[in-house]
Design an enzyme around this catalytic site. Structure first.
Site, PDB file in Angstrom:
ATOM      1  N   HIS A  71     -10.334   8.793  -5.351  1.00  0.00           N
ATOM      2  CA  HIS A  71     -10.890   9.261  -4.087  1.00  0.00           C
ATOM      3  C   HIS A  71     -12.265   9.887  -4.316  1.00  0.00           C
ATOM      4  CE1 HIS A  71      -6.702   9.689  -2.013  1.00  0.00           C
ATOM      5  NE2 HIS A  71      -7.196   8.474  -1.915  1.00  0.00           N
TER       6      HIS A  71
ATOM      7  N   HIS B 166       0.830  -1.212   0.000  1.00  0.00           N
ATOM      8  CA  HIS B 166       0.000   0.000   0.000  1.00  0.00           C
ATOM      9  C   HIS B 166       0.867   1.266   0.000  1.00  0.00           C
ATOM     10  CE1 HIS B 166      -3.829   1.941   0.153  1.00  0.00           C
ATOM     11  NE2 HIS B 166      -3.536   2.610   1.262  1.00  0.00           N
TER      12      HIS B 166
ATOM     13  N   TYR C 175      -1.906  14.269   0.999  1.00  0.00           N
ATOM     14  CA  TYR C 175      -0.622  14.149   0.324  1.00  0.00           C
ATOM     15  C   TYR C 175       0.132  15.473   0.255  1.00  0.00           C
ATOM     16  CZ  TYR C 175      -2.027   9.457  -0.720  1.00  0.00           C
ATOM     17  OH  TYR C 175      -2.406   8.152  -0.573  1.00  0.00           O
TER      18      TYR C 175
END
Length: 299
Positions: free
Chosen positions: A268, A242, A277
């Site tokens: 998303h 991941h 991020y």
């Protein structure tokens, strides 16, 4: 209706209706099973009639068993979904379902790996494989995670329908949401190499990534292969499959990709999920600064 029939309907709703990941399906199914067993329920009507107080009592009992904050939050999410589903099955108003707030969780930042380490993991997984075709398979999976930002569940759900692979493929993600994912030449070459070496056919509807017995490749097999590779490379435990998806997002953001485009690439549902991020990129920049600035070094 029996308890088993309730659980089977709930399982099918999660796996087929909502297309949740196998991990989520297992966790939500288990949470529902515990709720039914503890309360001796065997129908949707009984679940639908649960009050906020009774749910809170059930969760308190689970916390007494040693459940952590994060596990308690997941359990609550599963039970709220199960109660809403039960109310719908019982013909009741879903909007009147009990409302409970879970424990507050400190949101940690994803731990990306460097581009060199991402590629090193893919190459080392292949090199350490006992069989040539399984090594090519695992390398192709990891390159999809890092090079295309796919979730591991999305990569492992691909079928022979994507072959021959072009410049893009359509991926079905969480909530049955579809998105178009660009496929760079390195990924196409890795998948072509795996397909050539694999002993299994790739007909329409057949799994693209197979285990040694021909079934769908499990996430656990990939995770174990990555664990061996990161030990060989001396990488931290945070270098997981991941983490490659996190790295894809962080590196694209650092290269100037805007948040909206990144949101689409990652699949998303909300921009808020993507905004984390920006913090990852800032954290990476700060680490670079601290290691390079003369006033920040010990020597």
């Amino acid at each position: 209706m029996s308890r088993q029939e309730v659980l089977e309907a709930w399982h099918d709703h999660l796996a087929l209706g909502l297309r949740r990941s196998p991990h989520t399906v297992r966790a939500y199914h288990k949470a529902a099973e515990r709720l039914l067993t503890r309360n001796d329920f065997s129908s949707f009507e009984q679940v639908a009639g649960l009050t906020a107080g009774k749910l809170r009592t059930h969760l308190a009992a689970r916390r007494a068993e040693g459940l952590s904050n994060s596990s308690a939050a997941r359990e609550l999410s599963a039970l709220k979904s199960f109660v809403s589903f039960s109310r719908a099955q019982a013909g009741m108003d879903v909007t009147d379902a009990p409302r409970l707030r879970g424990p507050r969780l400190k949101k940690g930042l994803p731990r990306p790996v460097s581009p060199d380490d991402a590629m090193g993991l893919a190459e080392t997984v292949e090199a350490l494989s006992a069989e040539g075709w399984t090594g090519a398979r695992d390398r192709a999976v990891l390159l999809l995670l890092y090079g295309a930002g796919m979730r591991i569940s999305e990569a492992l759900s691909l079928t022979g329908d994507v072959l021959p692979m072009g410049d893009t493929i359509t991926v079905t993600g969480k909530g049955n949401k579809q998105r178009v994912v660009p496929i760079v030449p390195l990924i196409r070459e890795a998948i072509d190499d795996y397909v050539r070496k694999s002993p299994w056919p790739f007909g329409k509807g057949d799994p693209l990534f197979r285990g040694v017995k021909g079934g769908v490749l499990s996430q656990g097999v990939v995770q174990k292969a990555v664990a061996r590779a990161r030990r060989a490379l001396g990488l931290p435990d945070t270098a997981t499959p991941h983490a490659l998806r996190h790295s894809f997002a962080t590196h694209l953001l650092g290269a100037g990709v805007d948040l909206r485009s990144l949101q689409e690439l990652l699949g998303h549902a909300s921009l808020g999920s993507t905004q984390i991020y920006t913090k990852v990129d800032a954290a990476t920049l700060l680490d670079t600064y601290r290691s390079a600035h003369p006033r920040e070094r010990d020597d």
